[in-house]
Design a protein around this motif. Structure first.
Motif, PDB file in Angstrom:
ATOM      1  N   GLU A  57      15.344 -43.075  -6.476  1.00 29.02           N
ATOM      2  CA  GLU A  57      14.273 -44.134  -6.475  1.00 29.02           C
ATOM      3  C   GLU A  57      14.823 -45.342  -5.213  1.00 29.02           C
ATOM      4  O   GLU A  57      13.979 -45.765  -3.877  1.00 29.02           O
ATOM      5  N   TYR A  58      15.124 -45.200  -5.710  1.00 26.25           N
ATOM      6  CA  TYR A  58      16.068 -46.974  -5.488  1.00 26.25           C
ATOM      7  C   TYR A  58      16.805 -46.709  -3.646  1.00 26.25           C
ATOM      8  O   TYR A  58      16.668 -48.078  -3.213  1.00 26.25           O
ATOM      9  N   ASN A  59      17.178 -45.604  -4.198  1.00 27.81           N
ATOM     10  CA  ASN A  59      18.383 -45.668  -2.605  1.00 27.81           C
ATOM     11  C   ASN A  59      17.416 -45.015  -1.181  1.00 27.81           C
ATOM     12  O   ASN A  59      17.379 -46.084  -0.426  1.00 27.81           O
ATOM     13  N   LYS A  60      16.725 -44.683  -1.444  1.00 28.32           N
ATOM     14  CA  LYS A  60      15.167 -44.383  -0.769  1.00 28.32           C
ATOM     15  C   LYS A  60      14.475 -45.545  -0.284  1.00 28.32           C
ATOM     16  O   LYS A  60      14.188 -45.874   0.987  1.00 28.32           O
ATOM     17  N   ILE A  61      14.174 -47.063  -1.168  1.00 28.99           N
ATOM     18  CA  ILE A  61      13.725 -47.643  -0.891  1.00 28.99           C
ATOM     19  C   ILE A  61      14.539 -48.917  -0.565  1.00 28.99           C
ATOM     20  O   ILE A  61      13.493 -49.595   0.270  1.00 28.99           O
ATOM     21  N   LEU A  62      15.599 -49.149  -0.990  1.00 29.05           N
ATOM     22  CA  LEU A  62      16.620 -49.979  -0.063  1.00 29.05           C
ATOM     23  C   LEU A  62      16.553 -49.773   1.575  1.00 29.05           C
ATOM     24  O   LEU A  62      16.881 -50.338   2.140  1.00 29.05           O
ATOM     25  N   TYR A  63      16.780 -47.865   1.674  1.00 28.52           N
ATOM     26  CA  TYR A  63      17.423 -47.672   3.446  1.00 28.52           C
ATOM     27  C   TYR A  63      15.657 -48.636   3.793  1.00 28.52           C
ATOM     28  O   TYR A  63      15.902 -48.750   4.686  1.00 28.52           O
ATOM     29  N   HIS A  64      14.474 -48.525   3.335  1.00 27.30           N
ATOM     30  CA  HIS A  64      13.434 -48.369   3.718  1.00 27.30           C
ATOM     31  C   HIS A  64      13.240 -49.593   3.888  1.00 27.30           C
ATOM     32  O   HIS A  64      12.596 -50.228   5.456  1.00 27.30           O
ATOM     33  N   ILE A  65      13.702 -50.462   3.244  1.00 25.76           N
ATOM     34  CA  ILE A  65      13.633 -51.673   3.907  1.00 25.76           C
ATOM     35  C   ILE A  65      13.972 -52.465   4.734  1.00 25.76           C
ATOM     36  O   ILE A  65      13.706 -53.008   5.475  1.00 25.76           O
ATOM     37  N   GLU A  66      15.953 -51.645   4.238  1.00 27.02           N
ATOM     38  CA  GLU A  66      16.665 -52.454   5.749  1.00 27.02           C
ATOM     39  C   GLU A  66      16.050 -51.582   6.721  1.00 27.02           C
ATOM     40  O   GLU A  66      16.858 -52.455   8.227  1.00 27.02           O
ATOM     41  N   ARG A  67      15.576 -50.894   6.788  1.00 25.73           N
ATOM     42  CA  ARG A  67      15.616 -50.034   8.598  1.00 25.73           C
ATOM     43  C   ARG A  67      14.153 -51.288   9.012  1.00 25.73           C
ATOM     44  O   ARG A  67      14.475 -51.495  10.235  1.00 25.73           O
ATOM     45  N   ASN A  68      13.051 -50.897   7.992  1.00 21.34           N
ATOM     46  CA  ASN A  68      12.104 -51.599   8.138  1.00 21.34           C
ATOM     47  C   ASN A  68      12.230 -53.234   9.254  1.00 21.34           C
ATOM     48  O   ASN A  68      11.695 -53.786  10.279  1.00 21.34           O
ATOM     49  N   ILE A  69      12.908 -54.043   8.334  1.00 22.63           N
ATOM     50  CA  ILE A  69      13.388 -55.629   8.030  1.00 22.63           C
ATOM     51  C   ILE A  69      14.543 -55.965   9.851  1.00 22.63           C
ATOM     52  O   ILE A  69      13.929 -56.840  10.596  1.00 22.63           O
ATOM     53  N   ILE A  70      15.625 -55.526   9.169  1.00 20.26           N
ATOM     54  CA  ILE A  70      16.209 -55.529   9.418  1.00 20.26           C
ATOM     55  C   ILE A  70      16.951 -54.326  11.510  1.00 20.26           C
ATOM     56  O   ILE A  70      17.236 -54.689  11.925  1.00 20.26           O
ATOM     57  N   GLY A  71      16.570 -53.422  10.267  1.00 18.64           N
ATOM     58  CA  GLY A  71      16.429 -52.023  11.533  1.00 18.64           C
ATOM     59  C   GLY A  71      15.396 -52.006  13.010  1.00 18.64           C
ATOM     60  O   GLY A  71      14.689 -52.737  12.913  1.00 18.64           O
TER      61      GLY A  71
END
Length: 552
Positions: free
Chosen positions: A156-170
């Motif tokens: 879950e941590y890996n998924k959530i980190l990806y989505h946060i970076e995707r939506n804020i930075i990406g």
């Protein structure tokens, strides 16, 4: 299974889950794992997984035997519970970030997100924390000075980190296609109609979605803020460049865009397409490129003219490698797109927002550039009164390079001499050359071609117009370019040969064919990287044929 494919699945369990479900649902064989694509790929049956940077993959599936090719983004997805955890974590991170120093770079922002995420969550048991508990936790966060951490599993941590970076930075929901090195354009009309122009497969529909109208509107507002031109119902249209250089045009509000808010994005390439790649793709031949080399080396003014998406800026950027490496270059644009390789390059960008007195348009930028005594002036696109200033610059001896919207030389001259540009027809001969480009559909393939290079001699009263010569012409039946200007080029003989002091002006063609042989030798040796090509051209400038890494 391909060993690399196997390793990718081990690192990215969601990829294995996706492939297994795809094979079960479609009764298909395992997709082929390919780290790069070729234009020669068999399009009859396409079933390819393309890695574009963990944890994201692209699945291309379809073809003549399977129906139209479709484009699927494969990335970690969040279930309902994980979405609740994501919302809770993101809310806390955004709140805590207000007290943190402002990140100076994207790398610093990533580090800050990871730091705040680690302070917010606890990895281990309790990963199945239910929705009701998460809701209560959000309330407690605001009431308790000492917060507990949200428990979650490593997955879950890996998924959530990806989505946060995707939506804020990406780039949010379109992150998979933005990572695709074969992407040219993205066009979205409404929530689910996301299409791309692909370098190998032309126009394909993707499975990407913004969820609902609110999700799309939120994304468009976020993108418009990144380009510094926020959209709203009162101001629904915005155009500009994203931090990575990609150009985006937004049409916001269903009142204006009846099928839903929409956008078009043209992906920015950090490394320009080289002139050798354009020759390989058939956009031009070596003699045409050598002609452009001669003209740019000797200070001719050139317009790259054509319809939308005809490859004008791509061609301009490729040809800029031919400009003397020691030249002083000024560019003036609405959106940063030109990429001169010359070290002395002043990049000027318009400012359209703010009070009226603080705005700076292309007209003002060009006037400023003329005062700076540049060797070359590049105008991203001539559309209005700045065209008149560009011609004034040509009259004073400054070579001007620009893109222009017109599908033929006659139409280009009509636009230049009419409102709002209003260049007197007798001044047209200050422009030396027009390259006409077009996107053509030939034998079922979408191609970009230089249709012609035409020289502009000038205005003659006896013919009641401007005399031009087509020195190169594309022949659609053979898909070849014909050199019609051999021993009949006004620019090469009467301009360049005269400037260089040739007694026999026809000897100028030997210079052209020498450059064509250099380009053909690069092509035959597989030297097509932009910077490798540029290095050879620069060494030729400095040392002549002795500076070449091969004999010609």
């Amino acid at each position: 299974m391909d060993p690399e494919f196997e390793k990718a699945i081990q690192r990215n369990p969601h990829l294995g889950e996706y492939v297994k479900k795809f094979m079960q649902d479609n009764g298909e064989d395992e997709p082929t794992f390919m780290v790069s694509l070729s234009k020669e790929i068999n399009k009859d049956k396409v079933n390819i997984i393309l890695p574009v940077g963990d944890p994201v993959f692209i699945h291309l599936y379809g073809g003549d035997e399977l129906g139209e090719i479709r484009y699927y983004g494969v990335e970690p997805s969040l279930n309902d519970l994980e979405t609740k955890k994501y919302d809770a974590v993101l809310s806390i991170i955004l709140e805590r970030s207000a007290t943190e120093p402002v990140p100076e770079s994207e790398s610093d922002l990533k580090d800050l997100i990871t730091k705040l995420l680690n302070e917010t969550v606890e990895i281990g048991a309790g990963g199945d924390l239910d929705t009701e508990v998460i809701g209560k936790f959000n309330i407690l966060q605001k009431l308790m000075p000492v917060q507990k951490k949200i428990p979650m599993t490593q997955k879950e941590y890996n998924k959530i980190l990806y989505h946060i970076e995707r939506n804020i930075i990406g780039s949010g929901p379109i992150e998979p296609v933005i990572r695709d090195p074969y992407l040219e354009d993205i066009n979205s009309i409404g929530v689910d109609n996301v299409f791309i122009v692909h370098k190998i497969f032309d126009t394909v529909k993707t499975d990407l979605t913004f969820g609902d109208e609110q999700g799309l509107d939120n994304w468009l507002r976020s993108m418009s803020e990144r380009i510094g031109r926020p959209v709203s119902d009162a101001r629904p249209i915005a155009d500009g460049a994203l931090p990575d250089g990609s150009r985006i045009n937004i049409i916001y509000s269903i009142d204006v865009s009846r099928r839903g808010s929409s956008f078009t994005m043209r992906k920015f390439s950090e490394v320009p397409v080289s002139i050798i790649q354009l020759i390989n793709w058939g956009a031009m031949n070596a003699e045409m490129a050598a002609y452009m080399w001669m003209c740019l080396e000797n200070g001719m003014s050139i317009f790259f003219s054509g319809e939308t998406a005809s490859g004008k800026t791509t061609m301009l950027n490729a040809c800029l490698a031919f400009v003397n490496p020691m030249a002083k270059v000024f560019s003036a644009e609405d959106t940063a797109e030109v990429q001169p390789p010359q070290p002395v390059w002043q990049q000027l960008i318009t400012r359209e927002d703010g009070p009226l007195e603080s705005r700076v348009d292309t007209f003002a930028l060009l006037k400023a550039a003329l005062r700076s005594r540049p060797n070359y002036i590049i105008v991203g696109e001539i559309r209005g009164a700045e065209g008149n200033v560009a011609f004034q610059g040509m009259q004073t001896g400054h070579p001007v390079l620009a893109t222009f919207h017109a599908s033929a030389v006659s139409k280009m001259i009509q636009r230049l001499t009419a409102d709002p540009i209003n260049v007197p027809v007798t001044f047209i001969d200050n422009l030396n050359i027009a390259m006409i480009l077009s996107a053509v559909y030939r034998k079922g393939k979408f191609l970009r071609r230089a249709l012609a290079i035409e020289e502009i001699e000038g205005y003659y009263e006896e013919i009641g117009g401007v005399a031009t010569r087509a020195v190169f012409q594309w022949e659609p039946d053979t898909d070849r370019h014909k050199f019609r200007g051999l021993n009949n080029s006004y620019i090469l003989e009467d301009k360049i040969a005269t400037k260089l002091g040739y007694e026999d002006k026809r000897l100028i063609y030997q210079d052209l064919f020498l450059r064509a042989r250099i380009l053909e030798e690069m092509r035959s040796r597989g030297i097509d990287d932009y910077y490798d090509v540029l290095e050879i051209i620069v060494n030729f400038y400095k040392h002549g044929i002795d500076g070449l890494p091969f004999s010609v």
